[in-house]
Design a protein around this motif. Structure first.
Motif, PDB file in Angstrom:
ATOM      1  N   GLU A   8       0.811  -1.205   0.000  1.00 62.62           N
ATOM      2  CA  GLU A   8       0.000   0.000   0.000  1.00 62.62           C
ATOM      3  C   GLU A   8       0.853   1.268   0.000  1.00 62.62           C
ATOM      4  O   GLU A   8       0.378   2.339  -0.318  1.00 62.62           O
ATOM      5  N   ARG A   9       2.120   1.170   0.363  1.00 59.15           N
ATOM      6  CA  ARG A   9       2.992   2.333   0.372  1.00 59.15           C
ATOM      7  C   ARG A   9       3.441   2.729  -1.023  1.00 59.15           C
ATOM      8  O   ARG A   9       4.058   3.751  -1.204  1.00 59.15           O
ATOM      9  N   HIS A  10       3.173   1.902  -2.002  1.00 60.59           N
ATOM     10  CA  HIS A  10       3.585   2.168  -3.371  1.00 60.59           C
ATOM     11  C   HIS A  10       2.372   2.498  -4.231  1.00 60.59           C
ATOM     12  O   HIS A  10       1.312   1.911  -4.073  1.00 60.59           O
ATOM     13  N   THR A  11       2.576   3.427  -5.146  1.00 56.56           N
ATOM     14  CA  THR A  11       1.509   3.741  -6.102  1.00 56.56           C
ATOM     15  C   THR A  11       1.502   2.654  -7.175  1.00 56.56           C
ATOM     16  O   THR A  11       2.497   1.941  -7.349  1.00 56.56           O
ATOM     17  N   PRO A  12       0.421   2.527  -7.913  1.00 57.21           N
ATOM     18  CA  PRO A  12       0.409   1.555  -9.015  1.00 57.21           C
ATOM     19  C   PRO A  12       1.542   1.796 -10.018  1.00 57.21           C
ATOM     20  O   PRO A  12       2.114   0.856 -10.539  1.00 57.21           O
ATOM     21  N   ASP A  13       1.898   3.063 -10.261  1.00 55.27           N
ATOM     22  CA  ASP A  13       3.001   3.344 -11.183  1.00 55.27           C
ATOM     23  C   ASP A  13       4.333   2.851 -10.620  1.00 55.27           C
ATOM     24  O   ASP A  13       5.168   2.320 -11.351  1.00 55.27           O
ATOM     25  N   GLU A  14       4.543   3.011  -9.334  1.00 52.56           N
ATOM     26  CA  GLU A  14       5.774   2.506  -8.711  1.00 52.56           C
ATOM     27  C   GLU A  14       5.818   0.981  -8.771  1.00 52.56           C
ATOM     28  O   GLU A  14       6.870   0.399  -9.048  1.00 52.56           O
ATOM     29  N   LEU A  15       4.686   0.347  -8.519  1.00 51.31           N
ATOM     30  CA  LEU A  15       4.633  -1.110  -8.590  1.00 51.31           C
ATOM     31  C   LEU A  15       4.868  -1.591 -10.014  1.00 51.31           C
ATOM     32  O   LEU A  15       5.522  -2.617 -10.227  1.00 51.31           O
ATOM     33  N   THR A  16       4.340  -0.851 -10.983  1.00 54.90           N
ATOM     34  CA  THR A  16       4.579  -1.190 -12.384  1.00 54.90           C
ATOM     35  C   THR A  16       6.067  -1.150 -12.689  1.00 54.90           C
ATOM     36  O   THR A  16       6.607  -2.058 -13.319  1.00 54.90           O
ATOM     37  N   GLN A  17       6.746  -0.118 -12.216  1.00 54.47           N
ATOM     38  CA  GLN A  17       8.182   0.008 -12.447  1.00 54.47           C
ATOM     39  C   GLN A  17       8.959  -1.114 -11.763  1.00 54.47           C
ATOM     40  O   GLN A  17       9.911  -1.656 -12.331  1.00 54.47           O
ATOM     41  N   GLU A  18       8.568  -1.472 -10.542  1.00 56.84           N
ATOM     42  CA  GLU A  18       9.243  -2.556  -9.824  1.00 56.84           C
ATOM     43  C   GLU A  18       9.043  -3.893 -10.537  1.00 56.84           C
ATOM     44  O   GLU A  18       9.979  -4.684 -10.675  1.00 56.84           O
ATOM     45  N   GLN A  78       0.701 -10.367  -4.127  1.00 55.44           N
ATOM     46  CA  GLN A  78       0.579  -9.162  -3.313  1.00 55.44           C
ATOM     47  C   GLN A  78      -0.240  -8.080  -4.025  1.00 55.44           C
ATOM     48  O   GLN A  78      -1.042  -7.395  -3.394  1.00 55.44           O
ATOM     49  N   LEU A  79      -0.020  -7.928  -5.323  1.00 55.33           N
ATOM     50  CA  LEU A  79      -0.792  -6.950  -6.084  1.00 55.33           C
ATOM     51  C   LEU A  79      -2.279  -7.279  -6.032  1.00 55.33           C
ATOM     52  O   LEU A  79      -3.115  -6.398  -5.833  1.00 55.33           O
ATOM     53  N   ALA A  80      -2.611  -8.541  -6.219  1.00 54.44           N
ATOM     54  CA  ALA A  80      -4.010  -8.955  -6.213  1.00 54.44           C
ATOM     55  C   ALA A  80      -4.633  -8.741  -4.834  1.00 54.44           C
ATOM     56  O   ALA A  80      -5.791  -8.308  -4.732  1.00 54.44           O
ATOM     57  N   GLN A  81      -3.882  -9.026  -3.778  1.00 53.14           N
ATOM     58  CA  GLN A  81      -4.412  -8.825  -2.429  1.00 53.14           C
ATOM     59  C   GLN A  81      -4.615  -7.351  -2.110  1.00 53.14           C
ATOM     60  O   GLN A  81      -5.575  -6.976  -1.449  1.00 53.14           O
ATOM     61  N   THR A  82      -3.707  -6.515  -2.582  1.00 56.60           N
ATOM     62  CA  THR A  82      -3.751  -5.101  -2.242  1.00 56.60           C
ATOM     63  C   THR A  82      -4.724  -4.314  -3.112  1.00 56.60           C
ATOM     64  O   THR A  82      -5.505  -3.509  -2.614  1.00 56.60           O
ATOM     65  N   TYR A  83      -4.681  -4.547  -4.421  1.00 55.68           N
ATOM     66  CA  TYR A  83      -5.459  -3.729  -5.346  1.00 55.68           C
ATOM     67  C   TYR A  83      -6.645  -4.452  -5.952  1.00 55.68           C
ATOM     68  O   TYR A  83      -7.429  -3.847  -6.675  1.00 55.68           O
TER      69      TYR A  83
END
Length: 118
Positions: A8-18, A78-83
């Protein structure tokens, strides 16, 4: 719970980059080992630690590839659980579309098997 807080500390754009950086490393190690990741059955063989599927024998690169694949799948979870599943799929789709022209045909059918890596 800590996993969700971390995501949750990361924006979707940050997660995309990671995720993109992680997937580029997976591609790099797959190319080194000459592993066609998404040909039928190959992904499972990598996860089962079967180095016989490598076109080039590089034990260290293969173990890195395998570890990064575990991390990749955990990040999807983690993405599926969070978003939620739909938003997570959108992030994953954006990463694939961005990577497609950068990877070219190095791994053959990397993006042809929908859902094989998810």
């Amino acid at each position: 719970m800590s996993e969700k807080l971390s995501a949750e500390r990361h924006t979707p754009d940050e997660l995309t980059q990671e995720l993109e950086a992680l997937d580029l490393e997976i591609v790099r190690f797959a190319v080194i080992c000459q592993v066609r990741l998404f040909d039928p059955g190959v992904l499972n063989q990598v996860m089962d630690n079967n180095e016989q599927i490598c076109g080039q024998f590089h034990p260290t690169a293969f173990q890195s590839l395998r570890g990064l694949l575990y991390l990749h799948f955990d990040m999807h979870r983690q993405l599926a659980q969070t978003y939620g599943t739909a938003d997570a799929e959108e992030i994953i789709h954006r990463v694939r579309e961005h990577l497609r022209p950068r990877i070219g045909e190095q791994l053959g059918s990397l993006f042809n098997t929908r859902g094989a890596a998810d």
